[in-house]
Each structure stands twice: as structure tokens, then as C-alpha cells.
Design an enzyme around this catalytic site. Sequence first.
Site, mmCIF file in Angstrom:
data_model
loop_
_atom_site.group_PDB
_atom_site.id
_atom_site.type_symbol
_atom_site.label_atom_id
_atom_site.label_comp_id
_atom_site.label_asym_id
_atom_site.label_seq_id
_atom_site.Cartn_x
_atom_site.Cartn_y
_atom_site.Cartn_z
ATOM 1 C CE LYS A 18 -2.256 -0.896 3.833
ATOM 2 N NZ LYS A 18 -1.603 -2.162 4.250
ATOM 3 N NE ARG A 54 -4.155 -0.922 9.905
ATOM 4 C CZ ARG A 54 -3.007 -0.331 9.561
ATOM 5 N NH1 ARG A 54 -3.004 0.733 8.820
ATOM 6 N NH2 ARG A 54 -1.861 -0.835 9.933
ATOM 7 N NE ARG A 98 7.514 -2.808 5.681
ATOM 8 C CZ ARG A 98 6.206 -2.587 5.727
ATOM 9 N NH1 ARG A 98 5.547 -2.293 4.613
ATOM 10 N NH2 ARG A 98 5.567 -2.680 6.849
ATOM 11 N NE ARG A 110 6.673 -0.247 9.807
ATOM 12 C CZ ARG A 110 5.506 -0.212 9.176
ATOM 13 N NH1 ARG A 110 5.434 0.244 7.937
ATOM 14 N NH2 ARG A 110 4.407 -0.609 9.765
ATOM 15 N NE ARG A 124 2.019 -4.261 11.275
ATOM 16 C CZ ARG A 124 2.940 -3.852 10.423
ATOM 17 N NH1 ARG A 124 4.163 -4.344 10.482
ATOM 18 N NH2 ARG A 124 2.648 -2.962 9.515
HETATM 19 P P1 AMP Z 1 1.027 0.823 8.868
HETATM 20 O O1 AMP Z 1 2.256 1.572 8.510
HETATM 21 O O2 AMP Z 1 -0.193 1.348 8.144
HETATM 22 O O3 AMP Z 1 1.174 -0.664 8.718
HETATM 23 O O4 AMP Z 1 0.744 1.110 10.399
HETATM 24 C C1 AMP Z 1 1.668 0.736 11.411
HETATM 25 C C2 AMP Z 1 0.959 0.696 12.761
HETATM 26 O O5 AMP Z 1 0.415 1.981 13.067
HETATM 27 C C3 AMP Z 1 -0.240 -0.230 12.815
HETATM 28 O O6 AMP Z 1 0.121 -1.574 13.083
HETATM 29 C C4 AMP Z 1 -1.043 0.377 13.955
HETATM 30 O O7 AMP Z 1 -0.465 0.093 15.215
HETATM 31 C C5 AMP Z 1 -0.842 1.862 13.697
HETATM 32 N N1 AMP Z 1 -1.865 2.399 12.771
HETATM 33 C C6 AMP Z 1 -1.682 2.887 11.515
HETATM 34 N N2 AMP Z 1 -2.826 3.295 10.961
HETATM 35 C C7 AMP Z 1 -3.791 3.058 11.891
HETATM 36 C C8 AMP Z 1 -5.188 3.259 11.940
HETATM 37 N N3 AMP Z 1 -5.848 3.767 10.885
HETATM 38 N N4 AMP Z 1 -5.846 2.901 13.069
HETATM 39 C C9 AMP Z 1 -5.202 2.390 14.134
HETATM 40 N N5 AMP Z 1 -3.882 2.167 14.163
HETATM 41 C C10 AMP Z 1 -3.164 2.495 13.060
#
Ligand code: AMP
Length: 210
Positions: free
Chosen positions: A13, A88, A127, A155, A166
Site C-alpha cells: 500500500k 482500519r 523491508r 521497523r 498484524r
Molecule cells: P502501517 O504503517 O499502516 O502498517 O501502520 C503501522 C501501525 O500503526 C499499525 O500496526 C497500527 O499500530 C498503527 N496504525 C496505523 N494506521 C492506523 C489506523 N488507521 N488505526 C489504528 N492504528 C493504526
Amino acid sequence: MDLILLGAPGAGKGTQGALLAETLGTPKIATGDMLRDAVRRGTPLGLKAKAIMDAGQLVSDDVVLGLVREALSSPAAAGGAVFDGYPRNVAQARALDGLLRELGRKIDAVVNIGVRDDAIVRRMSGRRTDPETGKVYHVEHNPPPAEIADRVVQRPDDREETVRERLRVYRESTAPLVAFYREQGVPVHEVDGDRAIEQVQGDILGRLGR
Ligand code: AMP
């Protein structure tokens, strides 16, 4: 155009969203990037979010809604946005509908990037992110240039146990959004994400008629 990118963590994404945002001339609104930025800057929000993110759980809906509200109020987002990692869950999707309605807008399309779980785990373990620019690389498929190879980092939430958590959270909370948007009559484009970056991008643009 307001567009949502759905897909499991590691489906691509972020990469596809950045390319799309550039092509469409709209900002990418990525809540994960904003949260990581808050963690890096050590803001009160970042301090609170860090442990939740490192455990692979979702940060509270209120916190992310505040971030998205602010991003959407920027003049750059007046013509639309590419949403990456938001919404989410169904509560966030309803909140986003409300925000867009206030602006006289609605979600125009959803792109669901599909990748098998075993491929996801392989992808995420390779990654790496450049802490200075936030750019994302992969040790095999998209290696960082030699001059920054020493500074790229993994990360904390890309460790295998956290990736599996996740994926579980994704299936439970986020995957139901496909049905949610279909029921609303929003076009949902299913894209095979297990291909080269350019192929996936070409497919997405074709589906969007661009
Ligand atoms: P991502 O980079 O989108 O995979 O997000 C990394 C982490 O940030 C996720 O595993 C959540 O802990 C938090 N996070 C990101 N976007 C959201 C969201 N829309 N709602 C809740 N937590 C989020």
C-alpha cells in the site's frame, strides 16, 4: 478523487500509494507514517502510540481520526487524497465518511491489494526504511542505494511475531471493509499484489481508468 488502498500489512500500500498520489496529484494520507513520525519526534501522542504499534495492535480510533482530520484540512488535499492504512475498521470507515461528507465528498473507489500470507511474512522481514527520508526499500526486490545502506533500519513492528499479529488484526478488523464498501456501492477493485511494483501500478491505474 478520494481513494482507499486496502490490503494486509506489507501488501504494498505504501509503495503503490506514493506512486498513485504522484500520478493523481493528490496527497497520500498514511496514518502509519504520521504515527511513526510522532514516535520519532517523541510527541505525547507518539509516546502513547509506540507500545501499541510495536505490539501490532491498532491505535485508538479517536487519535487517528484527529490526524486524518488535520491532513484533510490541508489545501493540498482539497481535490482528493489517497488513503493508505486508514480506515482500519468499520468505525473508522464511518468516521471518514462523515469527514468527507462535511467537505461535500465521498470515497470514489477502493483498491484491495491481495498478497498471500507467506509472501507477506517474507516481504516484511526484508523491508527496510531510511529514517531520514522515510523511503521504504526491500533487501532483495528494491535494495537501498549503497550510500544509505548503513543507515536503513527495520521497523520494530516488522519482526515476524508482530507481523503475524498484524495479519490477525487485519483479518479481524480491516478485511470486513471490503464488504462494507461493496454494500455502499463503492467500486472495489481487486488487484493481485504478488507481482512487480510496475505491473501492480499499471493494473491499478487501468482499473481506475487513468
Ligand atoms: P502501517 O504503517 O499502516 O502498517 O501502520 C503501522 C501501525 O500503526 C499499525 O500496526 C497500527 O499500530 C498503527 N496504525 C496505523 N494506521 C492506523 C489506523 N488507521 N488505526 C489504528 N492504528 C493504526
